[in-house]
Scaffold this active site. Sequence first.
Site, PDB file in Angstrom:
ATOM      1  N   ARG A 170       0.282  -6.177  11.525  1.00  0.00           N
ATOM      2  CA  ARG A 170      -0.063  -5.208  12.575  1.00  0.00           C
ATOM      3  C   ARG A 170      -0.407  -5.870  13.898  1.00  0.00           C
ATOM      4  O   ARG A 170      -0.289  -5.244  14.966  1.00  0.00           O
ATOM      5  CB  ARG A 170      -1.222  -4.320  12.110  1.00  0.00           C
ATOM      6  CG  ARG A 170      -1.497  -3.177  13.056  1.00  0.00           C
ATOM      7  CD  ARG A 170      -2.676  -2.324  12.633  1.00  0.00           C
ATOM      8  NE  ARG A 170      -2.352  -1.431  11.546  1.00  0.00           N
ATOM      9  CZ  ARG A 170      -3.138  -0.413  11.193  1.00  0.00           C
ATOM     10  NH1 ARG A 170      -4.283  -0.185  11.829  1.00  0.00           N
ATOM     11  NH2 ARG A 170      -2.796   0.365  10.177  1.00  0.00           N
ATOM     12  N   ARG A 192       1.621   1.533  10.239  1.00  0.00           N
ATOM     13  CA  ARG A 192       1.225   1.983   8.900  1.00  0.00           C
ATOM     14  C   ARG A 192       2.454   1.898   7.996  1.00  0.00           C
ATOM     15  O   ARG A 192       3.316   2.781   8.005  1.00  0.00           O
ATOM     16  CB  ARG A 192       0.698   3.419   8.955  1.00  0.00           C
ATOM     17  CG  ARG A 192      -0.049   3.855   7.701  1.00  0.00           C
ATOM     18  CD  ARG A 192      -0.451   5.320   7.795  1.00  0.00           C
ATOM     19  NE  ARG A 192      -1.376   5.577   8.877  1.00  0.00           N
ATOM     20  CZ  ARG A 192      -2.708   5.504   8.784  1.00  0.00           C
ATOM     21  NH1 ARG A 192      -3.251   5.178   7.622  1.00  0.00           N
ATOM     22  NH2 ARG A 192      -3.479   5.764   9.822  1.00  0.00           N
ATOM     23  N   GLU A 240      -7.219  -0.631  14.648  1.00  0.00           N
ATOM     24  CA  GLU A 240      -7.786  -1.718  13.847  1.00  0.00           C
ATOM     25  C   GLU A 240      -6.799  -2.870  13.661  1.00  0.00           C
ATOM     26  O   GLU A 240      -5.651  -2.668  13.287  1.00  0.00           O
ATOM     27  CB  GLU A 240      -8.191  -1.194  12.465  1.00  0.00           C
ATOM     28  CG  GLU A 240      -8.759  -2.265  11.546  1.00  0.00           C
ATOM     29  CD  GLU A 240      -8.840  -1.824  10.092  1.00  0.00           C
ATOM     30  OE1 GLU A 240      -8.674  -2.684   9.214  1.00  0.00           O
ATOM     31  OE2 GLU A 240      -9.043  -0.621   9.844  1.00  0.00           O
ATOM     32  N   SER A 285     -10.808  -6.394   9.812  1.00  0.00           N
ATOM     33  CA  SER A 285     -12.079  -5.880   9.306  1.00  0.00           C
ATOM     34  C   SER A 285     -12.727  -7.001   8.508  1.00  0.00           C
ATOM     35  O   SER A 285     -12.042  -7.837   7.932  1.00  0.00           O
ATOM     36  CB  SER A 285     -11.879  -4.640   8.438  1.00  0.00           C
ATOM     37  OG  SER A 285     -11.191  -4.966   7.248  1.00  0.00           O
ATOM     38  N   ARG A 290       0.843  -1.192   0.000  1.00  0.00           N
ATOM     39  CA  ARG A 290       0.000   0.000   0.000  1.00  0.00           C
ATOM     40  C   ARG A 290       0.883   1.249   0.000  1.00  0.00           C
ATOM     41  O   ARG A 290       1.842   1.327   0.764  1.00  0.00           O
ATOM     42  CB  ARG A 290      -0.938   0.010   1.203  1.00  0.00           C
ATOM     43  CG  ARG A 290      -1.910  -1.160   1.158  1.00  0.00           C
ATOM     44  CD  ARG A 290      -2.948  -1.127   2.253  1.00  0.00           C
ATOM     45  NE  ARG A 290      -3.772  -2.334   2.192  1.00  0.00           N
ATOM     46  CZ  ARG A 290      -4.710  -2.646   3.090  1.00  0.00           C
ATOM     47  NH1 ARG A 290      -4.956  -1.825   4.086  1.00  0.00           N
ATOM     48  NH2 ARG A 290      -5.403  -3.760   2.966  1.00  0.00           N
TER      49      ARG A 290
END
Length: 436
Positions: A401, A289, A361, A364, A274
């Site tokens: 993460r 991140r 988070e 999800s 990403r």
Amino acid sequence: MIDIKVLRENPERVRASQRARGADESLVDQILAADSARRSALSHFEELRSQQKSVSKQVGAAMGQLNAARKRGEDVTALEQQAEQARTDAAALAAQVKSLEAQADEQSATFESLLKKVGNLIIEGVPSGGEDDYTVRDVVGSPTEFDFEPMDHLALGERLAAIDMERGAKVGGSRFYFLTGVGARLELGLLQMGLAFAVEHGFTPMITPTLVRPDIMTGAGFLDEHADEVYRLEADDLFLTGTSEVALAGYHADEIIDLSQGPQRYAGWSTCYRREAGSHGKDTRGIIRVHQFQKLEMFVYCDPAQAEAEHERLLGWEREMLAKIEVPYRIIDTAAGDLGNPAARKFDCEAWVPTQGRYRELTSTSNCTTYQARRLNTRFRTQEGKSEIVATLNGTLATTRWLVAILENHQQADGSVRVPAALAPFVGEDVLKPVS
């Protein structure tokens, strides 16, 4: 994309969904106008094409009469004029047909482009609003407390010789890192535990491609509003995926799949990429991140009538995985304005990060209903034998993460980190001990 029949028959439902997302309601009227123009252009094109076929037959008949008269030695002047006129008329009509076909194609392209801008229709009960307008569905456990000053995950990772950000930046630039020693073992152990869990619950393990074609990336819904988040290899016209969801969504593109025995479930393990565009200054410390990470993703194809129940199952499996790493977490029902276009509803599980004093988070799970499958033309046979669009869903089982939550919540006063009991057999250690 959404079903055009729904938009035609109930435009207010689509407007309401767009309003809840904070998106452009005027798209509904633009699409209806484009749909009308497209259908009119197609109708006119088909009408003239039918005339063209009739005229072509007339040309053939005129040429047949002319050739027969020539063979009989008759005066063919009038017939030649008729045949020439027929050819002229046919050529003119062919030019009109070609022009109308181009117009119809242009109108169809405009219609398709507008339709793809509309987000999936949100499911009843999804909160309206943006990133901060979620509702908390459940809270599991209490925030971890310590009788010493806790270290953040990077400080712990450096003491354990588990995370090396400095050399990651030297090799790849900012937001890259090395997982070394017990850090690598911890991540691989976590993913292996997730994979074993997935297999136990009937998922087919998949190692997926991390490079995909534009049509697959577009079909999965990742080149609409967030194209700036995606890495593109221009020389090859391929995209690096940010989740195995993309490859798994394309796995059955242009197929009719068998759902007679229930949903088809896959667990995709992949490296993910990403660009983190627009995140300048956010989470610059550590591995929260980053540009590259590992993830194990659940992906499901099912009958749309079963999609909401399947969504709850995916959330339940995420809960079981989070229980295995023994961290406090909460579940939020994500607000409509914070949903990606493919999702009709999304639940996030956020783990407590002690040194940040907030939830972040970890997982999800999204119900994408028929949005992705409609774009990718993935169908199933109903019991009546009819071909229908499938529903697709996805959910995280483990990702890099998670190491943040494990390290921070299970740290001890001496700088060591206790490995959760369920995870320890996969890591080969009960305690990660500092080396400095």
